[in-house]
Design an enzyme around this catalytic site. Structure first.
Site, PDB file in Angstrom:
ATOM      1  N   ASP A 136       0.837  -1.193   0.000  1.00  7.82           N
ATOM      2  CA  ASP A 136       0.000   0.000   0.000  1.00  7.82           C
ATOM      3  C   ASP A 136       0.876   1.248   0.000  1.00  7.82           C
ATOM      4  O   ASP A 136       1.958   1.270   0.596  1.00  7.82           O
ATOM      5  CB  ASP A 136      -0.897   0.031   1.239  1.00  7.82           C
ATOM      6  CG  ASP A 136      -2.184  -0.729   1.046  1.00  7.82           C
ATOM      7  OD1 ASP A 136      -2.693  -0.767  -0.090  1.00  7.82           O
ATOM      8  OD2 ASP A 136      -2.691  -1.296   2.031  1.00  7.82           O
ATOM      9  N   MET A 137       0.386   2.303  -0.649  1.00  6.79           N
ATOM     10  CA  MET A 137       1.067   3.592  -0.622  1.00  6.79           C
ATOM     11  C   MET A 137       0.440   4.436   0.481  1.00  6.79           C
ATOM     12  O   MET A 137      -0.773   4.381   0.726  1.00  6.79           O
ATOM     13  CB  MET A 137       0.935   4.291  -1.974  1.00  6.79           C
ATOM     14  CG  MET A 137       1.859   5.478  -2.146  1.00  6.79           C
ATOM     15  SD  MET A 137       3.618   5.050  -2.081  1.00  6.79           S
ATOM     16  CE  MET A 137       3.854   4.238  -3.668  1.00  6.79           C
ATOM     17  N   GLN A 165      -0.883   6.712  -6.593  1.00  7.93           N
ATOM     18  CA  GLN A 165      -2.007   7.623  -6.350  1.00  7.93           C
ATOM     19  C   GLN A 165      -2.057   8.696  -7.434  1.00  7.93           C
ATOM     20  O   GLN A 165      -1.102   9.453  -7.597  1.00  7.93           O
ATOM     21  CB  GLN A 165      -1.845   8.278  -4.974  1.00  7.93           C
ATOM     22  CG  GLN A 165      -1.708   7.267  -3.850  1.00  7.93           C
ATOM     23  CD  GLN A 165      -1.408   7.915  -2.517  1.00  7.93           C
ATOM     24  OE1 GLN A 165      -2.314   8.200  -1.735  1.00  7.93           O
ATOM     25  NE2 GLN A 165      -0.133   8.150  -2.236  1.00  7.93           N
ATOM     26  N   ARG A 186      -1.656  -1.120  -8.581  1.00  5.38           N
ATOM     27  CA  ARG A 186      -3.005  -0.705  -8.194  1.00  5.38           C
ATOM     28  C   ARG A 186      -3.073   0.813  -8.281  1.00  5.38           C
ATOM     29  O   ARG A 186      -2.314   1.521  -7.613  1.00  5.38           O
ATOM     30  CB  ARG A 186      -3.318  -1.149  -6.765  1.00  5.38           C
ATOM     31  CG  ARG A 186      -4.693  -0.681  -6.266  1.00  5.38           C
ATOM     32  CD  ARG A 186      -4.840  -0.875  -4.771  1.00  5.38           C
ATOM     33  NE  ARG A 186      -4.769  -2.271  -4.404  1.00  5.38           N
ATOM     34  CZ  ARG A 186      -4.402  -2.705  -3.197  1.00  5.38           C
ATOM     35  NH1 ARG A 186      -4.018  -1.851  -2.263  1.00  5.38           N
ATOM     36  NH2 ARG A 186      -4.379  -3.999  -2.933  1.00  5.38           N
ATOM     37  N   LYS A 189      -7.071   6.969  -6.458  1.00  2.44           N
ATOM     38  CA  LYS A 189      -7.046   8.435  -6.520  1.00  2.44           C
ATOM     39  C   LYS A 189      -6.161   9.006  -5.416  1.00  2.44           C
ATOM     40  O   LYS A 189      -5.431   9.966  -5.623  1.00  2.44           O
ATOM     41  CB  LYS A 189      -8.465   8.995  -6.398  1.00  2.44           C
ATOM     42  CG  LYS A 189      -9.344   8.709  -7.596  1.00  2.44           C
ATOM     43  CD  LYS A 189     -10.706   9.383  -7.446  1.00  2.44           C
ATOM     44  CE  LYS A 189     -11.624   9.076  -8.604  1.00  2.44           C
ATOM     45  NZ  LYS A 189     -12.943   9.748  -8.479  1.00  2.44           N
ATOM     46  N   GLY A 190      -6.224   8.414  -4.234  1.00  2.21           N
ATOM     47  CA  GLY A 190      -5.440   8.898  -3.096  1.00  2.21           C
ATOM     48  C   GLY A 190      -6.350   9.347  -1.974  1.00  2.21           C
ATOM     49  O   GLY A 190      -7.329  10.062  -2.214  1.00  2.21           O
ATOM     50  N   ALA A 191      -6.033   8.930  -0.749  1.00  2.00           N
ATOM     51  CA  ALA A 191      -6.920   9.187   0.384  1.00  2.00           C
ATOM     52  C   ALA A 191      -6.253   9.979   1.499  1.00  2.00           C
ATOM     53  O   ALA A 191      -6.763  10.028   2.617  1.00  2.00           O
ATOM     54  CB  ALA A 191      -7.431   7.855   0.951  1.00  2.00           C
ATOM     55  N   THR A 228     -11.310   1.853  -8.115  1.00  2.00           N
ATOM     56  CA  THR A 228     -12.218   3.001  -8.116  1.00  2.00           C
ATOM     57  C   THR A 228     -13.650   2.505  -7.994  1.00  2.00           C
ATOM     58  O   THR A 228     -13.970   1.381  -8.397  1.00  2.00           O
ATOM     59  CB  THR A 228     -12.067   3.843  -9.397  1.00  2.00           C
ATOM     60  OG1 THR A 228     -12.949   4.981  -9.329  1.00  2.00           O
ATOM     61  CG2 THR A 228     -12.419   3.033 -10.640  1.00  2.00           C
ATOM     62  N   ARG A 290     -10.853   7.959   6.615  1.00  2.00           N
ATOM     63  CA  ARG A 290     -10.509   8.214   5.207  1.00  2.00           C
ATOM     64  C   ARG A 290     -11.610   7.759   4.273  1.00  2.00           C
ATOM     65  O   ARG A 290     -11.850   8.360   3.228  1.00  2.00           O
ATOM     66  CB  ARG A 290      -9.179   7.548   4.862  1.00  2.00           C
ATOM     67  CG  ARG A 290      -7.975   8.248   5.493  1.00  2.00           C
ATOM     68  CD  ARG A 290      -6.666   7.804   4.885  1.00  2.00           C
ATOM     69  NE  ARG A 290      -6.371   6.417   5.150  1.00  2.00           N
ATOM     70  CZ  ARG A 290      -5.742   5.981   6.242  1.00  2.00           C
ATOM     71  NH1 ARG A 290      -5.367   6.823   7.175  1.00  2.00           N
ATOM     72  NH2 ARG A 290      -5.481   4.696   6.396  1.00  2.00           N
ATOM     73  N   ARG A 291     -12.322   6.685   4.637  1.00  2.87           N
ATOM     74  CA  ARG A 291     -13.445   6.241   3.808  1.00  2.87           C
ATOM     75  C   ARG A 291     -14.568   7.288   3.829  1.00  2.87           C
ATOM     76  O   ARG A 291     -15.211   7.543   2.818  1.00  2.87           O
ATOM     77  CB  ARG A 291     -13.983   4.898   4.294  1.00  2.87           C
ATOM     78  CG  ARG A 291     -12.998   3.740   4.244  1.00  2.87           C
ATOM     79  CD  ARG A 291     -12.522   3.371   2.859  1.00  2.87           C
ATOM     80  NE  ARG A 291     -11.525   4.242   2.273  1.00  2.87           N
ATOM     81  CZ  ARG A 291     -10.243   4.252   2.597  1.00  2.87           C
ATOM     82  NH1 ARG A 291      -9.777   3.452   3.520  1.00  2.87           N
ATOM     83  NH2 ARG A 291      -9.430   5.070   1.979  1.00  2.87           N
TER      84      ARG A 291
END
Length: 309
Positions: A136-137, A165, A186, A189-191, A228, A290-291
């Site tokens: 994960d980033m 992202q 993967r 968009k970025g969170a 997405t 974040r969600r």
């Protein structure tokens, strides 16, 4: 945009964390997005999704681990989880997602190297289970270290994936280095809340960057993972795959656990590979906030539920 910034700030606030975690309905609301707090719960969720024709990527929640013992515990949890996935024979459909900060990358000068070795142990367990790992980033300041770790791991575990992202201005350049055969990327968009100097701030700009990155991925030689829930971007991804001559199965769609389940089923029924990102664990607060920040519908759901206490 202001609401998103406030929610992302709340994700880092100890006071906001205490308020949400102790709210009477928080845990029942969180179940919409989190598969459970322990291994048995997430394994049950994985089984349900696989039976429905979906793939999964399991994330043991936690980031910015505070000490080496905690980082070792995260590594060991992943190894135990992967052993169970291997015993169940689900390796062809279930991978894991790992944050380097959960493995101790921020623990002093030796943190990145120690986190890489813990990630290597997770990759070894994944290989034994017949599956793989995606790194994960996290925030923009970790991008170089995450990409370097992914490159190191791919030397021994070539199926290791990494997240990019589209909100970051640098991502198209990074992506051009990851278009080779065997690469698994993967695209999200970025969170995270990022400064304007390194990230697009306007949602339309982020979307346009996402499409540019999608085009590169579909025209490249790697394996695109299109993460997405946006119907327009899903349609664009499908059209770009057709234009690039990509058959179904040479790319996949990814969505979060608890969001747009009917769309997940629709795409799978149409022959697409659909992977559900399935988080579990008791360190759910940052992920949950974040969600909420990502989609107004999630925040509206949360507020309506609070109103019915």
């Amino acid at each position: 945009m202001l609401t998103r910034q406030l929610l992302l700030a709340a994700a880092r606030s100890p006071a906001a964390r205490r308020a949400v975690v102790t709210a009477p309905l928080s845990r029942s609301l969180v179940r919409r997005f989190i598969a459970g707090e322990d291994r048995e719960a997430v394994l049950r969720a994985v089984d349900r999704l696989i039976v429905r024709g979906l793939h999964v990527s399991v994330d043991h929640l936690g980031e910015d681990t505070a000490d080496r013992a905690g980082a070792d515990a995260v590594r060991d949890e992943y190894r135990a989880l992967l052993a169970r996935l291997g015993e169940a024979g689900t390796g062809s459909r279930a991978e894991v997602s790992v944050k380097l900060s959960a493995l101790g990358s921020a623990l002093g000068a030796g943190g990145p190297g120690a986190a890489l070795e813990r990630a290597r142990a997770v990759c070894e367990a994944a290989a034994a289970a017949g599956t793989t790992v995606t790194l994960d980033m996290e925030g923009h300041s970790t991008t170089d270290d995450t990409l370097a770790a992914a490159a190191e791991l791919r030397a021994d575990f070539p199926r290791t994936g990494v997240v990019l992202q589209s909100c970051l201005r640098r991502t198209e350049g990074d992506l051009r280095e990851l278009l080779h055969a065997g690469s698994r990327v993967r695209l999200v968009k970025g969170a995270y809340a990022e400064p304007a100097g390194v990230a697009f701030q306007d949602r339309a700009e982020v979307d346009r960057a996402y499409v540019r990155c999608l085009r590169l991925l579909m025209e490249g030689h790697g394996y695109p993972m299109v993460a997405t829930h946006d119907p327009r971007l899903i349609a664009i991804a499908g059209a770009l795959a057709v234009r690039a001559g990509r058959p179904q199965g040479s790319y996949e769609f990814q969505m979060l656990y608890g969001i747009r389940f009917e769309e997940q089923r629709r795409l799978a029924a149409a022959g697409e590979t659909v992977r559900v990102y399935v988080p579990y664990g008791d360190e759910w607060y940052g992920y949950f906030m974040r969600r909420l920040a990502e989609r107004p519908a999630n925040l509206a759901f949360f507020l309506r539920s609070l109103g019915h206490r």
